[in-house]
Motif scaffolding. Structure first.
Motif, PDB file in Angstrom:
ATOM      1  N   ASP A   1      81.279  52.871  31.672  1.00 13.36           N
ATOM      2  CA  ASP A   1      82.388  53.099  31.962  1.00 13.36           C
ATOM      3  C   ASP A   1      83.012  53.534  30.543  1.00 13.36           C
ATOM      4  N   GLY A   2      84.095  54.210  30.557  1.00 13.43           N
ATOM      5  CA  GLY A   2      85.037  55.057  29.379  1.00 13.43           C
ATOM      6  C   GLY A   2      84.224  55.767  28.473  1.00 13.43           C
ATOM      7  N   PRO A   3      84.514  55.987  27.328  1.00 15.44           N
ATOM      8  CA  PRO A   3      83.858  57.047  26.512  1.00 15.44           C
ATOM      9  C   PRO A   3      82.621  56.342  25.940  1.00 15.44           C
ATOM     10  N   ALA A   4      81.580  57.143  25.647  1.00 11.56           N
ATOM     11  CA  ALA A   4      80.328  56.555  25.225  1.00 11.56           C
ATOM     12  C   ALA A   4      80.381  55.577  24.179  1.00 11.56           C
ATOM     13  N   THR A   5      81.375  55.890  23.121  1.00 17.97           N
ATOM     14  CA  THR A   5      81.404  55.016  21.995  1.00 17.97           C
ATOM     15  C   THR A   5      81.973  53.878  22.426  1.00 17.97           C
ATOM     16  N   ARG A   6      82.371  53.509  23.579  1.00 17.74           N
ATOM     17  CA  ARG A   6      83.148  52.310  23.606  1.00 17.74           C
ATOM     18  C   ARG A   6      82.253  51.159  23.391  1.00 17.74           C
ATOM     19  N   ILE A   7      80.778  51.478  23.457  1.00 19.50           N
ATOM     20  CA  ILE A   7      79.754  50.421  23.045  1.00 19.50           C
ATOM     21  C   ILE A   7      79.949  49.944  21.662  1.00 19.50           C
ATOM     22  N   TYR A   8      80.398  50.866  20.731  1.00 20.06           N
ATOM     23  CA  TYR A   8      80.580  50.549  19.407  1.00 20.06           C
ATOM     24  C   TYR A   8      81.698  49.486  19.053  1.00 20.06           C
ATOM     25  N   GLN A   9      82.758  49.572  20.064  1.00 21.80           N
ATOM     26  CA  GLN A   9      83.864  48.801  19.996  1.00 21.80           C
ATOM     27  C   GLN A   9      83.427  47.394  20.515  1.00 21.80           C
ATOM     28  N   VAL A  10      82.483  47.479  21.622  1.00 21.19           N
ATOM     29  CA  VAL A  10      81.884  46.142  22.013  1.00 21.19           C
ATOM     30  C   VAL A  10      81.238  45.418  21.006  1.00 21.19           C
ATOM     31  N   ALA A  11      80.262  46.213  20.239  1.00 18.30           N
ATOM     32  CA  ALA A  11      79.585  45.681  18.871  1.00 18.30           C
ATOM     33  C   ALA A  11      80.421  44.922  17.960  1.00 18.30           C
ATOM     34  N   ALA A  12      81.447  45.624  17.608  1.00 19.41           N
ATOM     35  CA  ALA A  12      82.435  45.248  16.684  1.00 19.41           C
ATOM     36  C   ALA A  12      83.120  43.866  16.997  1.00 19.41           C
ATOM     37  N   ALA A  13      83.459  43.898  18.465  1.00 23.96           N
ATOM     38  CA  ALA A  13      84.105  42.579  19.158  1.00 23.96           C
ATOM     39  C   ALA A  13      83.072  41.442  19.126  1.00 23.96           C
ATOM     40  N   LEU A  14      81.931  41.840  19.451  1.00 19.50           N
ATOM     41  CA  LEU A  14      80.882  40.668  19.278  1.00 19.50           C
ATOM     42  C   LEU A  14      80.654  39.991  17.849  1.00 19.50           C
ATOM     43  N   LYS A  15      80.741  40.861  16.859  1.00 19.65           N
ATOM     44  CA  LYS A  15      80.581  40.615  15.544  1.00 19.65           C
ATOM     45  C   LYS A  15      81.974  39.637  15.000  1.00 19.65           C
ATOM     46  N   LYS A  16      82.970  40.274  15.409  1.00 15.57           N
ATOM     47  CA  LYS A  16      84.312  39.661  14.831  1.00 15.57           C
ATOM     48  C   LYS A  16      84.569  38.525  15.601  1.00 15.57           C
ATOM     49  N   ASN A  17      84.404  38.581  16.846  1.00 15.30           N
ATOM     50  CA  ASN A  17      84.610  37.249  17.643  1.00 15.30           C
ATOM     51  C   ASN A  17      83.614  36.179  18.126  1.00 15.30           C
ATOM     52  N   PHE A  18      82.506  36.614  17.949  1.00 17.30           N
ATOM     53  CA  PHE A  18      81.383  35.629  18.183  1.00 17.30           C
ATOM     54  C   PHE A  18      80.478  35.661  17.353  1.00 17.30           C
ATOM     55  N   GLY A  19      80.461  36.414  16.276  1.00 19.59           N
ATOM     56  CA  GLY A  19      79.295  36.215  15.145  1.00 19.59           C
ATOM     57  C   GLY A  19      77.993  37.010  15.245  1.00 19.59           C
ATOM     58  N   TRP A  20      77.965  37.715  16.354  1.00 18.24           N
ATOM     59  CA  TRP A  20      76.843  38.251  16.867  1.00 18.24           C
ATOM     60  C   TRP A  20      76.561  39.811  15.837  1.00 18.24           C
TER      61      TRP A  20
END
Length: 93
Positions: A33-52
């Protein structure tokens, strides 16, 4: 076991689609869902909030998680954190 858990987890998570049928130790996926680049925002959130740390793909726009080279990889926690990261991005686009 971790590989199968992530594949099953991504299949069952709302808002994600596996890229192809994974047969190796890297599982690639994108947002549905949403723009294709949303997955990059998810990746950034994974790193920032959970360290992945994940791999970024360009064509198609997607990310992937390398499982084989990780020690102590908690696949169930990764899937939970992935879903939480999507929720954070959806809440604050």
């Amino acid at each position: 076991r971790s590989f199968e858990t992530v594949v099953k987890g991504v299949r069952n998570l709302r808002g994600f689609q596996l890229l192809g049928e994974p047969h190796a130790c890297c599982v690639g996926f994108r947002c549905t869902d949403g723009p294709a680049t949303r997955i990059y925002q998810v990746a950034a959130a994974l790193k920032k909030n959970f360290g992945w740390s994940v791999n970024y793909f360009q064509n198609p726009v997607a990310i992937g998680v390398q499982i084989g080279s990780r020690r102590g990889f908690d696949a169930e926690q990764f899937c939970k954190d992935l879903q939480s990261s999507l929720a954070l991005v959806e809440k604050n686009p």
